[in-house]
Design an enzyme around this catalytic site. Structure first.
Site, PDB file in Angstrom:
ATOM      1  N   LYS A   1      13.209 -20.639  14.950  1.00 49.44           N
ATOM      2  CA  LYS A   1      12.417 -20.291  13.765  1.00 49.44           C
ATOM      3  C   LYS A   1      11.831 -18.908  14.037  1.00 49.44           C
ATOM      4  O   LYS A   1      11.091 -18.724  15.006  1.00 49.44           O
ATOM      5  CB  LYS A   1      11.305 -21.333  13.616  1.00 49.44           C
ATOM      6  CG  LYS A   1      10.254 -21.057  12.582  1.00 49.44           C
ATOM      7  CD  LYS A   1       9.293 -22.239  12.599  1.00 49.44           C
ATOM      8  CE  LYS A   1       8.267 -22.215  11.507  1.00 49.44           C
ATOM      9  NZ  LYS A   1       7.381 -21.081  11.548  1.00 49.44           N
TER      10      LYS A   1
HETATM   11  P1  FBP Z   1       3.841 -20.553   7.142  1.00 51.20           P
HETATM   12  O1  FBP Z   1       5.091 -20.730   6.325  1.00 51.20           O
HETATM   13  O2  FBP Z   1       2.615 -20.914   6.374  1.00 51.20           O
HETATM   14  O3  FBP Z   1       3.779 -19.165   7.756  1.00 51.20           O
HETATM   15  O4  FBP Z   1       3.933 -21.628   8.306  1.00 51.20           O
HETATM   16  C1  FBP Z   1       4.839 -21.506   9.362  1.00 51.20           C
HETATM   17  C2  FBP Z   1       4.069 -21.425  10.674  1.00 51.20           C
HETATM   18  O5  FBP Z   1       4.920 -21.182  11.778  1.00 51.20           O
HETATM   19  C3  FBP Z   1       3.233 -22.656  10.952  1.00 51.20           C
HETATM   20  O6  FBP Z   1       3.944 -23.644  11.618  1.00 51.20           O
HETATM   21  C4  FBP Z   1       2.114 -22.076  11.752  1.00 51.20           C
HETATM   22  O7  FBP Z   1       0.947 -22.785  11.630  1.00 51.20           O
HETATM   23  C5  FBP Z   1       1.941 -20.728  11.144  1.00 51.20           C
HETATM   24  O8  FBP Z   1       3.178 -20.352  10.598  1.00 51.20           O
HETATM   25  C6  FBP Z   1       1.541 -19.698  12.156  1.00 51.20           C
HETATM   26  O9  FBP Z   1       1.357 -18.493  11.477  1.00 51.20           O
HETATM   27  P2  FBP Z   1       0.943 -17.168  12.196  1.00 51.20           P
HETATM   28  O10 FBP Z   1       0.801 -17.475  13.644  1.00 51.20           O
HETATM   29  O11 FBP Z   1       2.033 -16.207  11.876  1.00 51.20           O
HETATM   30  O12 FBP Z   1      -0.327 -16.776  11.551  1.00 51.20           O
END
Ligand code: FBP
Length: 263
Positions: free
Chosen positions: A177
């Site tokens: 991811k």
């Molecule tokens: P989003 O689609 O809201 O970005 O979520 C994906 C994710 O990887 C979540 O699993 C995690 O909580 C968040 O993004 C972390 O976001 P970042 O560290 O980029 O602020």
């Protein structure tokens, strides 16, 4: 690598993982745009949508709510995570074991690796243990591969994201991811770097319907395999309609305009 054939977290080789670990990673302010999303049941209900192939949550939320949803939701056990209150170098605490996740009914594990952090070595060692335990239980491993920390100046640069995808392959993940690197050409390089590992895009902060769906289409066009998304779904009042659109785009390959018509 574990083939995802036969795994419920992929449908026709594509993934749509709904992420809901933000209460830990960002704090409850992420739920302000749609206050009902503070209640995990609201988002578990969304995860029962046919389009959602996996639902990623932390241990406490899984323990409290998954027993009521185990027949209708595929659980991605997000094994590590850290709050936004932590001010040290990027790191992510391992909060539950693969064995316990398996007992709770997990269909896959999720694990963050911050390549470039001063804690990368420990995180990679923890991932190795989790990945091998996941193999024993026949659970696919999804790596949240996010280069960040002292070694990383620009975490959306194409070569950094291609490296993140490659790291997922080298370390034995089944799905990487990654953040969108900004252009379809760069995304192609990212998917090539991952070899047989499936590459899914991280949703990011909320954007317009069209902008978001176009970024997903770009990922698919570049050989990507879907999406892991949180805020761009459940921070919308019409979250179900967005899932309808994503189902059309990812699984029915309708293109963006027809997907928007489903909303
Ligand atoms: P989003 O689609 O809201 O970005 O979520 C994906 C994710 O990887 C979540 O699993 C995690 O909580 C968040 O993004 C972390 O976001 P970042 O560290 O980029 O602020």
């Amino acid at each position: 690598m574990r083939s995802l054939e036969g795994s419920p977290i992929a449908r026709d080789g594509k993934l749509l993982v709904l992420a809901y670990d933000h209460g830990l990673e960002h704090g409850p302010t992420d739920f302000d745009p749609v206050p009902e999303t503070m209640d995990p049941e609201t988002v578990f209900d969304l995860a029962t949508h046919d389009a959602v192939t996996g639902f990623a949550v932390q241990k406490g939320v899984a323990e409290a709510y998954y027993p009521s949803y185990e027949d209708s939701v595929n659980l991605v056990a997000k094994l590590n995570g850290t709050s936004n209150l932590w001010m040290g170098e990027y790191d992510s605490a391992v909060n539950w074991s693969v064995e316990y996740a398996n007992e709770l009914g997990a269909d896959a594990i999720g694990f963050t690796l911050y390549g470039g952090s001063n804690h990368e070595v420990e995180m990679a060692e923890e991932f190795a243990q989790a990945q091998e335990a996941a193999r024993e239980h026949d659970l696919p491993a999804i790596m949240w591969s996010y280069p960040r920390g002292q070694g990383v100046k620009n975490d959306t640069k194409d070569e950094v994201i291609a490296y993140a995808a490659r790291q997922a392959l080298e370390l034995g993940a089944d799905v990487a991811k990654v953040k969108y690197p900004g252009s379809p050409e760069a995304m192609e390089w990212v998917t090539e770097s991952a070899g047989p590992v499936k590459v899914i895009m991280s949703g990011g902060s909320k954007t317009s319907d069209r902008e978001f769906l176009e970024s997903v289409q770009n990922v698919l066009d570049a050989g990507g395999d879907g999406l892991a998304v949180g805020r761009n779904v459940w921070q919308r009042e019409n979250a179900e309609a967005m899932l309808d659109a994503l189902e059309a785009l990812i699984f029915e390959e309708t293109g963006v305009d027809a997907a928007l018509d489903r909303m």
